[in-house]
Design an enzyme around this catalytic site. Structure first.
Site, PDB file in Angstrom:
ATOM      1  N   HIS A   1      -1.766   7.822  -5.528  1.00 46.55           N
ATOM      2  CA  HIS A   1      -1.768   7.115  -6.820  1.00 46.55           C
ATOM      3  C   HIS A   1      -3.196   6.879  -7.337  1.00 46.55           C
ATOM      4  O   HIS A   1      -3.534   7.207  -8.467  1.00 46.55           O
ATOM      5  CB  HIS A   1      -1.111   5.738  -6.672  1.00 46.55           C
TER       6      HIS A   1
HETATM    7  C1  BDR Z   1      -0.098   1.251  -6.671  1.00 46.72           C
HETATM    8  O1  BDR Z   1       0.285   0.125  -5.877  1.00 46.72           O
HETATM    9  C2  BDR Z   1      -0.406   0.155  -4.650  1.00 46.72           C
HETATM   10  O2  BDR Z   1       0.505   0.106  -3.600  1.00 46.72           O
HETATM   11  C3  BDR Z   1      -1.234   1.420  -4.611  1.00 46.72           C
HETATM   12  O3  BDR Z   1      -2.505   1.151  -4.032  1.00 46.72           O
HETATM   13  C4  BDR Z   1      -1.351   1.835  -6.052  1.00 46.72           C
HETATM   14  O4  BDR Z   1      -2.479   1.252  -6.663  1.00 46.72           O
HETATM   15  C5  BDR Z   1       1.086   2.194  -6.772  1.00 46.72           C
HETATM   16  O5  BDR Z   1       2.179   1.555  -7.374  1.00 46.72           O
END
Ligand code: BDR
Ligand code: CA
Length: 311
Positions: free
Chosen positions: A239
């Site tokens: 992500h």
């Molecule tokens: C986001 O939430 C966190 O768990 C990850 O680091 C990312 O920024 C994904 O939904």
């Protein structure tokens, strides 16, 4: 080569850690400073994890503490994905060289923006609390920033709830301040980030190089992989690396301009980023570029090349 001055606001976090490793290696990027916010883990963990990752890769950036809770409500950490310590249960030492700065994140960010007026790219990979505090405390900040590149939100599915993505869900009021700020926004939401998966073959290849960074990449992703494999994923979504690589390689991504606002009071939709991408009714303003797709293979090749450059 012209370098982009960048500020990184994160809640380190396994994929924040990987995004930071990429930022450190990309020669187009001049990383000015880093701020930590509570999100994936409590602030003490996200702050010291950021130091730990810098120690692992031999980097030294100024790192500032930000908010220890959302604007309203309490922290809501994510141990299933990020382990009990935010780094996938990998224990890394805090480097002896770690410097503790007194300035809070919002003051340091504003000072950096004053030094790079109109040029500073802000990459935010956690809840947007620090950024909202900074924009509220310093009304000139919005006009000083070049762009805010966000990992957060979604024009389609949610992950923490059916409607909402984690970073926006945790602090929707902060996110609304950011989306209404007038700063040009790039939103790398789940639409694109769920496609940017690092697979077991990829992390095995990185670990086989024998580097600390390669071994860490594989190890830190194992709690997330246990959870996602059971859900039918092919790997772990990177992500937070999406806004980083978008900045340097926008040609890998598909983007649409849209109006994007945040549901702050919904009973089952709290934290949803509502977009007018597919609707008859349009919001008054297109305030964001919504990133929808990526050339996954090129993205992963570039990300792996970044990690291969590290010790
Ligand atoms: C986001 O939430 C966190 O768990 C990850 O680091 C990312 O920024 C994904 O939904
Ligand atoms: Ca994150």
């Amino acid at each position: 080569m012209n370098k982009y001055p960048v500020w990184f606001d994160c809640d380190t976090g396994v994929d924040d850690a990987i995004a930071l490793m990429a930022l450190h290696t990309l020669e187009e990027i001049d990383l000015i400073g880093i701020s930590a916010v509570c999100g994936n883990a409590l602030l003490d963990d996200t702050f010291f994890n950021t130091h730990r990752v810098c120690g692992l890769i031999g980097a030294s950036y100024p790192i500032y503490r930000g908010a220890d809770k959302p604007l309203y409500g309490e922290p809501h950490v994510s141990t299933a994905f990020h382990g009990h310590n935010g780094l996938g249960d990998v224990e890394l030492p805090i480097p002896d060289s770690a410097v503790m700065h007194d300035a809070p994140a919002w003051d340091a960010l504003h000072a950096a923006a004053l030094q790079h007026p109109g040029e500073l790219r802000l990459i935010a990979t956690g809840p947007l609390t620090n950024i909202a505090v900074a924009l509220t405390k310093y009304p000139d900040l919005a006009s000083l920033l070049h762009t805010i590149l966000i990992m957060g939100g979604s024009a389609s599915v949610g992950n923490v709830t059916p409607a909402a993505e984690f970073n926006i869900y945790i602090d929707p009021h902060a996110a609304q301040i950011v989306f209404k700020s007038g700063v040009p926004i790039v939103m790398c939401g789940l639409d694109v980030t769920l496609k940017a998966v690092l697979t077991p073959d990829d992390w095995d290849e990185l670990a086989a190089t024998g580097s600390k960074a390669g071994a860490f990449t594989k190890a830190c992703l194992q709690p997330a992989w246990r959870m996602l494999q059971a859900m039918g994923f092919a790997g772990v979504p990177m992500h937070d690396a999406c806004p980083v690589l978008y900045l340097v390689h926008p040609e890998l991504f598909s983007v649409e301009e849209a109006g994007v606002y945040v549901e702050t009071h919904g009973t089952i939709t709290q934290g949803k980023t509502v977009t007018d991408l597919y609707s008859d009714k349009q919001f008054e303003k297109k305030n964001a570029k919504v990133v929808l797709d990526v050339d996954r293979d090129r993205f992963i090749e570039i990300l792996k090349a970044c990690i291969r450059r590290l010790p």
